[in-house]
Enzyme design. Structure first.
Site, PDB file in Angstrom:
ATOM      1  N   ASP A  67      49.362  68.365  49.435  1.00  0.00           N
ATOM      2  CA  ASP A  67      50.682  68.922  49.728  1.00  0.00           C
ATOM      3  C   ASP A  67      51.816  68.162  49.039  1.00  0.00           C
ATOM      4  O   ASP A  67      52.916  68.058  49.572  1.00  0.00           O
ATOM      5  CB  ASP A  67      50.937  68.957  51.250  1.00  0.00           C
ATOM      6  CG  ASP A  67      49.787  69.598  51.999  1.00  0.00           C
ATOM      7  OD1 ASP A  67      49.375  70.703  51.599  1.00  0.00           O
ATOM      8  OD2 ASP A  67      49.276  68.986  52.962  1.00  0.00           O
ATOM      9  N   HIS A 114      50.002  76.552  48.005  1.00  0.00           N
ATOM     10  CA  HIS A 114      51.060  76.169  47.069  1.00  0.00           C
ATOM     11  C   HIS A 114      52.269  77.043  47.358  1.00  0.00           C
ATOM     12  O   HIS A 114      52.126  78.247  47.525  1.00  0.00           O
ATOM     13  CB  HIS A 114      50.658  76.427  45.616  1.00  0.00           C
ATOM     14  CG  HIS A 114      49.385  75.741  45.221  1.00  0.00           C
ATOM     15  ND1 HIS A 114      49.221  74.395  45.317  1.00  0.00           N
ATOM     16  CD2 HIS A 114      48.236  76.228  44.728  1.00  0.00           C
ATOM     17  CE1 HIS A 114      48.022  74.068  44.899  1.00  0.00           C
ATOM     18  NE2 HIS A 114      47.398  75.168  44.541  1.00  0.00           N
ATOM     19  N   THR A 170      37.796  66.642  51.728  1.00  0.00           N
ATOM     20  CA  THR A 170      37.354  68.013  51.480  1.00  0.00           C
ATOM     21  C   THR A 170      35.984  67.949  50.785  1.00  0.00           C
ATOM     22  O   THR A 170      35.464  66.871  50.520  1.00  0.00           O
ATOM     23  CB  THR A 170      38.418  68.801  50.681  1.00  0.00           C
ATOM     24  OG1 THR A 170      38.051  70.191  50.705  1.00  0.00           O
ATOM     25  CG2 THR A 170      38.546  68.297  49.241  1.00  0.00           C
ATOM     26  N   THR A 225      47.594  76.439  57.186  1.00  0.00           N
ATOM     27  CA  THR A 225      47.240  76.561  58.610  1.00  0.00           C
ATOM     28  C   THR A 225      48.453  76.454  59.531  1.00  0.00           C
ATOM     29  O   THR A 225      48.325  76.657  60.729  1.00  0.00           O
ATOM     30  CB  THR A 225      46.248  75.450  59.006  1.00  0.00           C
ATOM     31  OG1 THR A 225      46.854  74.188  58.719  1.00  0.00           O
ATOM     32  CG2 THR A 225      44.946  75.562  58.235  1.00  0.00           C
ATOM     33  N   ASN A 275      41.631  76.792  51.106  1.00  0.00           N
ATOM     34  CA  ASN A 275      42.104  75.700  51.961  1.00  0.00           C
ATOM     35  C   ASN A 275      43.425  75.143  51.422  1.00  0.00           C
ATOM     36  O   ASN A 275      44.150  74.467  52.127  1.00  0.00           O
ATOM     37  CB  ASN A 275      41.061  74.567  52.066  1.00  0.00           C
ATOM     38  CG  ASN A 275      40.506  74.131  50.711  1.00  0.00           C
ATOM     39  OD1 ASN A 275      40.703  74.801  49.717  1.00  0.00           O
ATOM     40  ND2 ASN A 275      39.795  73.018  50.695  1.00  0.00           N
ATOM     41  N   LYS A 285      60.192  65.445  46.395  1.00  0.00           N
ATOM     42  CA  LYS A 285      60.897  65.341  47.694  1.00  0.00           C
ATOM     43  C   LYS A 285      61.669  64.033  47.875  1.00  0.00           C
ATOM     44  O   LYS A 285      61.755  63.514  48.989  1.00  0.00           O
ATOM     45  CB  LYS A 285      59.891  65.535  48.836  1.00  0.00           C
ATOM     46  CG  LYS A 285      59.352  66.971  48.914  1.00  0.00           C
ATOM     47  CD  LYS A 285      58.547  67.173  50.167  1.00  0.00           C
ATOM     48  CE  LYS A 285      58.712  68.544  50.744  1.00  0.00           C
ATOM     49  NZ  LYS A 285      57.986  68.799  51.956  1.00  0.00           N
ATOM     50  N   LEU A 286      62.209  63.512  46.788  1.00  0.00           N
ATOM     51  CA  LEU A 286      63.006  62.286  46.910  1.00  0.00           C
ATOM     52  C   LEU A 286      64.230  62.541  47.803  1.00  0.00           C
ATOM     53  O   LEU A 286      64.691  61.649  48.500  1.00  0.00           O
ATOM     54  CB  LEU A 286      63.437  61.807  45.513  1.00  0.00           C
ATOM     55  CG  LEU A 286      64.177  60.484  45.453  1.00  0.00           C
ATOM     56  CD1 LEU A 286      63.304  59.326  45.953  1.00  0.00           C
ATOM     57  CD2 LEU A 286      64.660  60.165  44.033  1.00  0.00           C
ATOM     58  N   GLY A 308      53.244  68.973  46.218  1.00  0.00           N
ATOM     59  CA  GLY A 308      54.115  69.833  45.420  1.00  0.00           C
ATOM     60  C   GLY A 308      53.526  70.120  44.047  1.00  0.00           C
ATOM     61  O   GLY A 308      54.256  70.320  43.073  1.00  0.00           O
TER      62      GLY A 308
HETATM   63  P1  IMP Z   1      38.497  71.557  54.297  1.00  0.00           P
HETATM   64  O1  IMP Z   1      38.899  71.381  52.880  1.00  0.00           O
HETATM   65  O2  IMP Z   1      39.023  72.814  54.918  1.00  0.00           O
HETATM   66  O3  IMP Z   1      37.027  71.372  54.520  1.00  0.00           O
HETATM   67  O4  IMP Z   1      39.191  70.366  55.146  1.00  0.00           O
HETATM   68  C1  IMP Z   1      38.854  68.995  54.942  1.00  0.00           C
HETATM   69  C2  IMP Z   1      40.087  68.102  55.038  1.00  0.00           C
HETATM   70  O5  IMP Z   1      40.917  68.342  53.922  1.00  0.00           O
HETATM   71  C3  IMP Z   1      40.950  68.345  56.278  1.00  0.00           C
HETATM   72  O6  IMP Z   1      41.510  67.117  56.698  1.00  0.00           O
HETATM   73  C4  IMP Z   1      42.038  69.261  55.766  1.00  0.00           C
HETATM   74  O7  IMP Z   1      43.232  69.152  56.527  1.00  0.00           O
HETATM   75  C5  IMP Z   1      42.235  68.682  54.375  1.00  0.00           C
HETATM   76  N1  IMP Z   1      42.784  69.661  53.421  1.00  0.00           N
HETATM   77  C6  IMP Z   1      42.127  70.692  52.846  1.00  0.00           C
HETATM   78  N2  IMP Z   1      42.963  71.356  52.017  1.00  0.00           N
HETATM   79  C7  IMP Z   1      44.140  70.716  52.064  1.00  0.00           C
HETATM   80  C8  IMP Z   1      45.385  70.913  51.385  1.00  0.00           C
HETATM   81  O8  IMP Z   1      45.561  71.794  50.556  1.00  0.00           O
HETATM   82  N3  IMP Z   1      46.384  70.037  51.720  1.00  0.00           N
HETATM   83  C9  IMP Z   1      46.217  69.020  52.603  1.00  0.00           C
HETATM   84  N4  IMP Z   1      45.065  68.804  53.236  1.00  0.00           N
HETATM   85  C10 IMP Z   1      44.032  69.635  52.970  1.00  0.00           C
END
Ligand code: IMP
Length: 450
Positions: A13, A41, A255, A317, A38, A347-348, A15
Site C-alpha cells: 500500500d 491500487h 503473501t 478489504t 489481494n 505521502k510526505l 502507492g
Molecule cells: P493474502 O495475500 O491474501 O494471502 O494475505 C497475506 C498477507 O498479505 C496478509 O497480511 C494481507 O493483509 C497481506 N496483503 C496481501 N495483499 C496486500 C496488499 O495489497 N497490501 C497490503 N497487504 C496485503
C-alpha cells in the site's frame, strides 16, 4: 531496452499504482508480475478515482499494452467485473493482455482460504481471503488450472475434477464446520453440495468466462520480449511488497508470491539482464494490514493521526491499516533485496504538523543485542524494539508544492536522511493523492527518457 521494476519496499500500500501510472508515460508495455486481486491500487486523476485489484495500473494509458503476467493468480469473475467497470467509465481496455499461463483462482480456493484462516484462529495471518494462498499452493502442486484451460471445455472439466477430488477431505471438513456453526451438525447426510463447488456448475461458469476473456489471452512473455527487443520500455508492476515476500518477508505473515524485483523475471517471462532499473516505493511512514510483526507500530495519538490523515484503510478489504514511524532498518533491507536504483517516498504531506519526525535506525532485541541489519530470526523481529533518530518536523502543508526547492528545509532534510541511510537516491516524492501531486527530485523520468 529499459525494463523498469516498480516494487513495494515496505508492507504494501505504498502507492505503487500512482508511480506506475506516472512512469507508464515512457513505456509501451506495463505488466503485473505476481499477486492477484489481494492487491489494491488507487489512481486519482482530477475528480476521477480509479481502484484496481487485478488490472495493471497502466490501463488508463489505453494506447499501451497492459499485461497480466504468468506470475499472477487471476479470479476471472473479479477481472471481468473490473473490465466492465472500466468500460462503463469510458476506458478503452482493448490493449489488455492476459498470459495464457497465469493460474486461475477457483471458488474452492476462496473457500479454503477462509476456512484455513478460521482454523488458525488467533494465529491467523489476516489474509485478504481472496484464495491467493490456496491457488499458489495448487500451482506448486501441479494441480492448478490455467487461463489457457478456459479455452477447452473438455480439459477444463477434467482438470477441475482432478483438483476438486484432492480437496474433498478439506472441503468436507469445511462443510462440517459450516454445519457446526449453524448448530445442525446431525443433519450430515442430506446436505446438498455447495453450489459454488459443484463440478458441472463450476465448469459452465468458467467456460463462459473463457468466452469473454478469449480476445485478451496471449503469449505475454513474447509480447514483453518483442517490446524490449524493439528498444521500448517495459514496466514490471509489483503488487504487495518486500516485507510480504514469501521468501524474504516476515514469514509466515506474508503473501504467497514473491513481490521483490527478481520475481519480475519469472512472473513476466524475461531474463535478469532485461531489468535496467528498480524503483522501490515507500511511504514517509509505515503501514501494515493483517497480522505479523511491525517493529515501529504506534498505538498512540500519532498512530491514529497517521491513520486519519493518510486515510489508511485497505483498498481491497476496507480493513484499518496499522500505522507507525518510518523503519529504515527494514527499508535498507528492501533496498538490498531489490537492488533498488531509485527510491520514491509517498505521502510526505501526511507528516506535516508532526514534530519531531522519527525514523528507526536500529533494533534492540529483548536481550539487549543491537541489530543494525534486519534480523533473519523471526523471534527477534517479533520482539525487536526500534531505536529512533529524531528529526525536526515541518508545519507547512505541502500539498501544493511541485518543486524540490519549495519543500520546507526540514522535509528536504528528512528525505536526505532517508537516502543517505538507505544508500539509494530519492527520485520522486508524493505530496497528495492526485497524480499531479508529486515533486520530482532532479529531472522527471519522462523528460529523461525523451
Ligand atoms: P493474502 O495475500 O491474501 O494471502 O494475505 C497475506 C498477507 O498479505 C496478509 O497480511 C494481507 O493483509 C497481506 N496483503 C496481501 N495483499 C496486500 C496488499 O495489497 N497490501 C497490503 N497487504 C496485503
Amino acid at each position: 531496452m529499459p525494463g523498469i521494476v516498480i516494487a513495494g519496499a515496505q508492507w504494501g500500500d505504498e502507492g505503487k499504482g500512482k508511480v506506475t501510472d506516472l512512469l507508464a508515460e515512457r513505456a509501451s508495455v506495463i505488466v503485473r508480475y505476481q499477486g492477484g486481486n489481494n492487491a489494491g491500487h488507487t489512481i486519482v486523476r482530477g475528480n476521477d478515482e480509479f481502484k484496481f485489484n487485478l488490472i495493471p495500473s497502466g490501463i488508463l494509458h489505453s494506447e499501451k499494452k497492459s499485461v497480466i503476467g504468468n506470475g499472477v493468480v487471476l479470479d476471472p469473475r473479479m477481472l471481468l467485473g473490473e473490465i466492465d467497470g472500466l468500460r462503463r467509465r469510458g476506458v478503452d481496455v482493448a490493449n489488455l493482455r492476459i498470459s495464457a499461463n497465469a493460474h486461475l483462482i477457483m471458488p474452492y480456493h476462496v473457500l479454503l482460504d477462509t476456512a484455513g484462516e478460521a482454523k488458525l484462529g488467533k494465529l491467523s495471518i489476516g489474509t485478504t481471503r481472496r484464495g491467493i494462498g490456496p491457488c499458489y499452493a495448487d500451482k506448486a502442486s501441479r494441480l492448478g488450472i490455467r487461463v489457457q484451460d478456459l479455452l477447452d471445455e473438455k480439459i477444463l472439466r477434467k482438470k477441475i475434477k482432478a483438483a476438486v477430488e484432492v480437496k474433498q477431505q478439506a472441503l468436507r471438513e469445511l462443510s462440517v464446520q459450516r454445519r457446526k456453526l449453524r448448530k445442525d451438525a446431525d443433519r450430515t447426510q442430506d446436505e446438498p453440495p455447495d453450489p459454488r463447488i459443484d463440478l458441472h456448475a463450476m465448469t459452465e461458469e468458467y467456460v463462459s468466462y473463457g468466452h469473454r476473456l478469449e480476445p485478451y489471452i496471449a503469449d505475454t512473455a513474447r509480447l514483453c520480449w518483442d517490446a524490449l527487443d524493439a528498444g521500448e520500455t517495459v514496466i514490471f508492476e509489483g503488487a504487495q511488497a518486500t516485507m510480504l515476500d514469501l521468501d524474504h518477508g516476515t514469514y509466515p505473515f506474508v503473501t504467497s508470491s514473491n513481490p521483490i524485483a527478481g520475481a519480475a523475471c519469472v512472473g513476466a517471462g524475461v531474463g535478469p539482464t532485461d531489468i535496467t532499473e528498480v524503483w522501490g516505493i515507500a511511504k514517509a511512514y509505515t503501514t501494515r494490514v493483517g497480522a505479523g510483526p511491525f517493529p515501529t507500530e504506534l498505538d498512540d495519538d500519532i498512530g491514529r493521526r497517521l491513520q486519519d490523515r493518510g486515510h489508511e484503510f485497505g483498498t481491497t478489504t476496507g480493513r484499518q491499516r496499522r500505522c507507525g514511524w518510518m523503519d529504515l532498518v527494514a527499508l535498507r533491507y528492501a533496498a538490498r533485496l531489490n537492488a533498488m536504483s531509485s527510491l520514491v517516498i509517498t505521502k510526505l504531506d501526511v507528516l506535516s504538523g508532526i514534530d519531531p519526525i522519527k525514523a528507526a535506525v536500529r533494533y534492540r532485541s529483548s536481550e539487549g543485542a543491537v541489530f543494525n541489519e534486519f534480523p533473519y530470526h523471526q523471534s527477534i523481529v517479533h520482539s525487536a524494539t526500534p531505536e529512533y533518530e529524531e528529526l525536526p518536523g515541518f508545519e507547512m502543508g505541502i500539498e501544493d508544492v511541485r518543486s524540490e526547492s519549495d519543500l520546507p528545509s526540514e522535509a528536504r532534510d528528512y528525505l536526505r536522511f532517508i537516502e543517505d541511510f538507505v544508500g539509494v537516491p530519492v527520485r520522486l516524492v508524493g505530496v497528495g493523492p492526485d497524480r499531479d501531486q508529486v515533486v520530482w527530485i532532479g529531472e522527471p523520468a519522462a523528460a529523461q527518457a525523451a
